[in-house]
Design an enzyme around this catalytic site. Structure first.
Site, short mmCIF file in Angstrom:
data_model
loop_
_atom_site.label_atom_id
_atom_site.label_comp_id
_atom_site.label_asym_id
_atom_site.label_seq_id
_atom_site.Cartn_x
_atom_site.Cartn_y
_atom_site.Cartn_z
N SER A 106 -66.04 -21.43 -109.57
CA SER A 106 -64.98 -21.60 -110.56
C SER A 106 -65.29 -22.82 -111.42
O SER A 106 -66.00 -23.73 -110.98
CB SER A 106 -63.63 -21.81 -109.86
OG SER A 106 -62.64 -22.28 -110.76
N TYR A 113 -59.92 -28.01 -103.68
CA TYR A 113 -60.40 -26.76 -104.28
C TYR A 113 -61.70 -27.01 -105.04
O TYR A 113 -62.66 -26.23 -104.92
CB TYR A 113 -59.32 -26.20 -105.22
CG TYR A 113 -59.73 -24.94 -105.94
CD1 TYR A 113 -59.93 -23.75 -105.26
CD2 TYR A 113 -59.88 -24.94 -107.34
CE1 TYR A 113 -60.29 -22.59 -105.93
CE2 TYR A 113 -60.23 -23.78 -108.02
CZ TYR A 113 -60.44 -22.61 -107.31
OH TYR A 113 -60.80 -21.47 -107.98
#
Length: 320
Positions: free
Chosen positions: A158, A183
């Site tokens: 990502s 994350y």
């Protein structure tokens, strides 16, 4: 890395769909394993691959939900897998290897994002464990089935990797947990995994890629409070997506991972990070959050993470 982080002019872009990048590509006789291939981008990936003729195995933590989502889709089978539990990873891999089949495309798509502080397994931080360590163990355990001379391993990362490099002194966030930085670390790990796997596997003809699929509203946002998504300008108070032009559809979001797995334009390449169906440029310090951060493609950090991951999971298909 065997290829530089520079665009190749694929002819595709942010608006391309998975079906479009597969146009003219016949995947009959090919087998793909797509983790989380029953929801969001994973579901669109499974649909497009089967439409092109591939058979797809979908390992799923919620098997009943996966079977319901994939009902009526030809060429798909579902099995159980919880990436946060190493014994579950072992069990799935053993069942698959016992079938005697080989894997042409391994797409590590499943993941969690910005969840509250959660511990899994032996106390590991859930995002690092699920997004990275589970997939690390899975690929290494499935390695005997990954087809030499053409297979690809695709790691869905990502743009969130910009939030954090690897926090080497505390990878499990035992102090000062921040859900977005955690994350980011997990997504950086996804890229570093592809970098080192490609280095190890290229001489066998197996190549690895990592990618940013784009911004898409999917069940990946399940852990985010509505108020936070409103504050970020993603949705309004009624739950409607704001600035829909700023988000990809699931069909568009699945395109880069399908392109990574199948495109002949990437033959002979590997170990690179992709976005919008092309190789991404290096990120510019102080610029927009696009491209790939240097900390995510550093071969020394990639080797260090591989060694740490092998130690934590107890599995390394390339150990001497």
């Amino acid at each position: 890395m065997s290829t530089a982080q520079h665009k190749i002019g694929s002819g595709f872009g942010a608006n391309s769909t998975a079906d479009e990048v597969l146009e003219g590509i016949d995947l009959t006789g090919k087998l793909a394993v797509v983790t989380g291939g029953y929801s969001g981008l994973g579901l669109e990936t499974t649909r497009s691959l089967t439409k092109a003729g591939a058979r797809v195995v979908v390992p799923a933590r919620r098997r009943a939900a996966a079977e319901e989502a994939l009902a009526g889709l030809e060429g798909v089978e579902v099995d159980e897998l919880d990436l946060g539990e190493l014994e579950s990873v072992r069990g799935f891999a053993e069942r698959f290897l016992a079938s005697g089949r080989t894997i042409d495309f391994m797409i590590d798509n499943a993941g969690i994002m910005a969840c509250p502080e959660t511990r899994v397994g032996p106390g590991w931080e859930a995002q690092f464990a699920t997004n990275h360590l589970g997939h690390f163990a899975l690929v290494n355990r499935l390695w005997p089935a990954i087809e030499p001379g053409g297979a690809r391993v695709v790691s869905v990362s990502s743009r969130g990797h910009h939030f954090s490099g690897i926090r080497w002194d505390d990878v499990h966030w035992r102090q000062g947990y921040d859900k977005w930085e955690a994350y980011g670390q997990a997504k950086t790990a996804n890229v570093l995994f592809a970098v080192h796997l490609d280095r190890l596997a290229a001489d066998r003809g197996v190549r690895a890629f990592a990618l940013h699929p784009g911004g898409i509203i999917t069940p990946l946002q399940r852990h985010l409070p509505k108020a936070e998504m409103v504050e970020r300008g993603w949705i309004d108070e009624q739950g409607n997506v704001l600035n829909p032009e700023g988000f990809k559809s699931p069909e568009q979001g699945a395109a880069t991972q399908v392109w990574a797995a199948t495109s002949p334009q990437l033959d002979g390449m590997g170990g690179v990070y992709l976005e919008d169906c092309d190789i991404a440029e290096p990120a510019v310090d102080g610029g927009e959050r696009s491209g790939v951060k240097a900390w995510a493609t550093d071969p020394e950090q990639a080797a260090r993470l591989w060694a740490l991951s092998a130690e934590l999971t107890g599995v390394d298909a390339f150990a001497a």
